[in-house]
Scaffold this active site. Structure first.
Site, mmCIF file in Angstrom:
data_model
loop_
_atom_site.group_PDB
_atom_site.id
_atom_site.type_symbol
_atom_site.label_atom_id
_atom_site.label_comp_id
_atom_site.label_asym_id
_atom_site.label_seq_id
_atom_site.Cartn_x
_atom_site.Cartn_y
_atom_site.Cartn_z
ATOM 1 N N TRP A 172 0.830 -1.215 0.000
ATOM 2 C CA TRP A 172 0.000 0.000 0.000
ATOM 3 C C TRP A 172 0.854 1.251 0.000
ATOM 4 O O TRP A 172 0.522 2.235 -0.656
ATOM 5 C CB TRP A 172 -1.004 -0.021 1.159
ATOM 6 C CG TRP A 172 -2.085 -1.032 0.932
ATOM 7 C CD1 TRP A 172 -2.338 -2.156 1.669
ATOM 8 C CD2 TRP A 172 -3.042 -1.048 -0.151
ATOM 9 N NE1 TRP A 172 -3.383 -2.852 1.115
ATOM 10 C CE2 TRP A 172 -3.830 -2.206 0.016
ATOM 11 C CE3 TRP A 172 -3.307 -0.207 -1.232
ATOM 12 C CZ2 TRP A 172 -4.870 -2.541 -0.867
ATOM 13 C CZ3 TRP A 172 -4.335 -0.537 -2.113
ATOM 14 C CH2 TRP A 172 -5.101 -1.686 -1.920
ATOM 15 N N ASP A 222 -2.025 6.609 6.211
ATOM 16 C CA ASP A 222 -3.065 5.761 5.625
ATOM 17 C C ASP A 222 -3.408 4.709 6.668
ATOM 18 O O ASP A 222 -2.744 3.682 6.770
ATOM 19 C CB ASP A 222 -2.544 5.098 4.343
ATOM 20 C CG ASP A 222 -3.519 4.066 3.791
ATOM 21 O OD1 ASP A 222 -4.629 3.914 4.353
ATOM 22 O OD2 ASP A 222 -3.173 3.413 2.787
ATOM 23 N N LYS A 251 -12.668 -1.833 6.335
ATOM 24 C CA LYS A 251 -11.910 -2.771 7.161
ATOM 25 C C LYS A 251 -12.338 -2.701 8.620
ATOM 26 O O LYS A 251 -12.889 -3.646 9.136
ATOM 27 C CB LYS A 251 -10.414 -2.512 7.003
ATOM 28 C CG LYS A 251 -9.901 -3.133 5.707
ATOM 29 C CD LYS A 251 -9.041 -2.273 4.882
ATOM 30 C CE LYS A 251 -8.826 -2.902 3.515
ATOM 31 N NZ LYS A 251 -7.951 -2.114 2.679
HETATM 32 C C1 LIG Z 1 -7.461 -1.591 1.647
HETATM 33 C C2 LIG Z 1 -6.389 -0.571 1.741
HETATM 34 C C3 LIG Z 1 -6.277 0.458 0.791
HETATM 35 C C4 LIG Z 1 -7.191 0.573 -0.395
HETATM 36 O O1 LIG Z 1 -8.426 1.005 0.034
HETATM 37 P P1 LIG Z 1 -9.597 1.382 -0.999
HETATM 38 O O2 LIG Z 1 -10.601 1.954 -0.069
HETATM 39 O O3 LIG Z 1 -10.002 0.098 -1.652
HETATM 40 O O4 LIG Z 1 -9.062 2.357 -1.976
HETATM 41 C C5 LIG Z 1 -5.273 1.388 0.962
HETATM 42 N N1 LIG Z 1 -4.426 1.325 1.988
HETATM 43 C C6 LIG Z 1 -4.497 0.341 2.929
HETATM 44 C C7 LIG Z 1 -3.528 0.326 4.076
HETATM 45 C C8 LIG Z 1 -5.482 -0.627 2.824
HETATM 46 O O5 LIG Z 1 -5.576 -1.592 3.752
#
Ligand SMILES: *Cc1c(COP(=O)(O)O)cnc(C)c1O
Length: 361
Positions: free
Chosen positions: A102, A172, A196
């Site tokens: 990511w 993030d 999540k």
């Molecule tokens: C799942 C995830 C993403 C992507 O998320 P989307 O909402 O599908 O764009 C980005 N960063 C991390 C750390 C993730 O777990």
């Protein structure tokens, strides 16, 4: 009704109590005669839902007054562009940690807007560790520093946030938000896709220090401009109303269940038990991540004999333990054990793993 234990990385399992409340309120929310899905986002019913959700999130995360909370769409992936579009300014350079899949995606997107300095990378260690602090090359003139506190695919987590001095820290937090208490005041921006550890897919939360809002460059699309969303209280256009509502129920559930300090204790117990099972298997199962930086939320593991994978996954499904297949980029297995995964679910997985080893080891 039958529920299984769902270890999906996202969209992920939600608290049963929340789903039952949604079910109960689905066709007639609080005597309004409407489903939340059918409400105007500008009507008084939805405004009350939206305000309560924000107030509860502020309480559960102890978000200071001088931070704005935005309820957006586009997923964390849109934030990969929104962060540089809003923060690069005339500096046109930013610092990024490269600790997993990511991080790498965030870096690739940000590089479209300016120069990216890699503070530290564990790519050569296959993203199984966080580089030592002594090796970090932070640029004190960077517009901001970006990191991924928890790498969902690699199962790698920072033990604490980097100290970046006066340079705003951007995180993030898609797979670790709400998993334990954090000091929000150490961050410039925290963002997370909801699917999540917050609620349904379609909602993205951004928590932004106010002085960082309103600095987007002139060619920034309105939908990518924090200033426009902040001014409109996240209602510049139609927000993801139903996802916002369900997220609000999750925040309420967190508050009623001891808040983030209690979640942290439970999450610690769940992760410790699962890693212990892996580490005490004599190599039958293994997790490659540096023990100091193992994720509380996403536990990837492989078997010494990968030809047993299909049998493991089929047996687990039969035992009511699903979505354990590892990310397609790394193979093996992965158990995501977010807040809504009960301890009984992790214990059931551990029993299954021990049984499977006894039969096949
Ligand atoms: C799942 C995830 C993403 C992507 O998320 P989307 O909402 O599908 O764009 C980005 N960063 C991390 C750390 C993730 O777990």
């Amino acid at each position: 009704m039958s529920r299984i234990y769902n270890f999906s990385a996202g969209p992920a399992t939600l608290p049963l109590a929340v789903l039952e409340q949604v079910q109960q309120e689905l066709t007639d929310w609080h005597g309004s005669g409407m489903s939340v899905m059918e409400m105007s986002h500008r009507g008084k019913e939805f405004i009350s839902i939206a305000e309560k959700a924000e107030a509860d999130l502020r309480e559960v995360m102890e978000i200071p007054e001088h931070y704005k909370v935005l309820f957006l769409q586009g997923g964390a992936s849109s934030q990969f562009a929104m962060v540089p579009l809003n923060l690069m300014g005339s500096i046109r350079k930013a610092d990024y940690f490269d600790t997993g899949a990511w991080s790498a995606k965030a870096i690739k997107e940000a590089a479209r807007y300016g120069h990216i300095n890699i503070v530290a990378s564990s790519k050569e260690q296959s993203y199984t560790t966080i580089p030592d602090r002594g090796l970090w090359e932070l640029d004190e003139n960077a517009a901001y520093v970006h990191f991924t506190p928890n790498e969902t695919i690699g199962g790698l987590e920072f033990d604490t946030e980097p100290d970046t001095g006066d340079v705003p820290l951007v995180a993030d937090m898609s797979s670790s938000i709400l998993s334990r208490p954090i000091d929000v005041s150490r961050y410039g921006i925290i963002y997370a896709g909801a699917q999540k550890n917050i609620g349904p897919a379609g909602l993205t939360i951004a928590i932004i220090r106010e002085d960082l809002i309103g600095k987007a460059g002139p060619h920034t699309p309105a939908m990518m401009d924090y200033g426009i969303h902040a001014k409109a209280e996240s209602m510049y256009n139609t927000p993801p109303t139903f996802a916002w509502y369900v997220a609000g129920l999750v925040f309420d559930w967190l508050l009623k269940n001891g808040g983030l300090s209690e979640m942290a204790k439970i999450n610690e117990r769940k992760a410790t038990a699962l890693y212990d099972c892996i580490d005490s298997s004599g190599g039958f199962y293994s997790n490659p991540v540096d023990k100091a930086y193992r994720s509380l939320m996403n536990v990837p593991f492989v078997m010494a004999d990968s030809s047993l994978d299909a049998q493991f996954l089929a047996g687990a499904t039969e035992a009511g333990l699903v979505q354990l297949k590892g990310h397609r980029s790394v193979g093996g297995m992965r158990a995501s054990i977010y807040n809504a995964m009960p301890e009984e679910g992790v214990n059931a997985l551990i029993s299954f793993m021990q049984d499977f080893q006894n039969k096949n080891g």
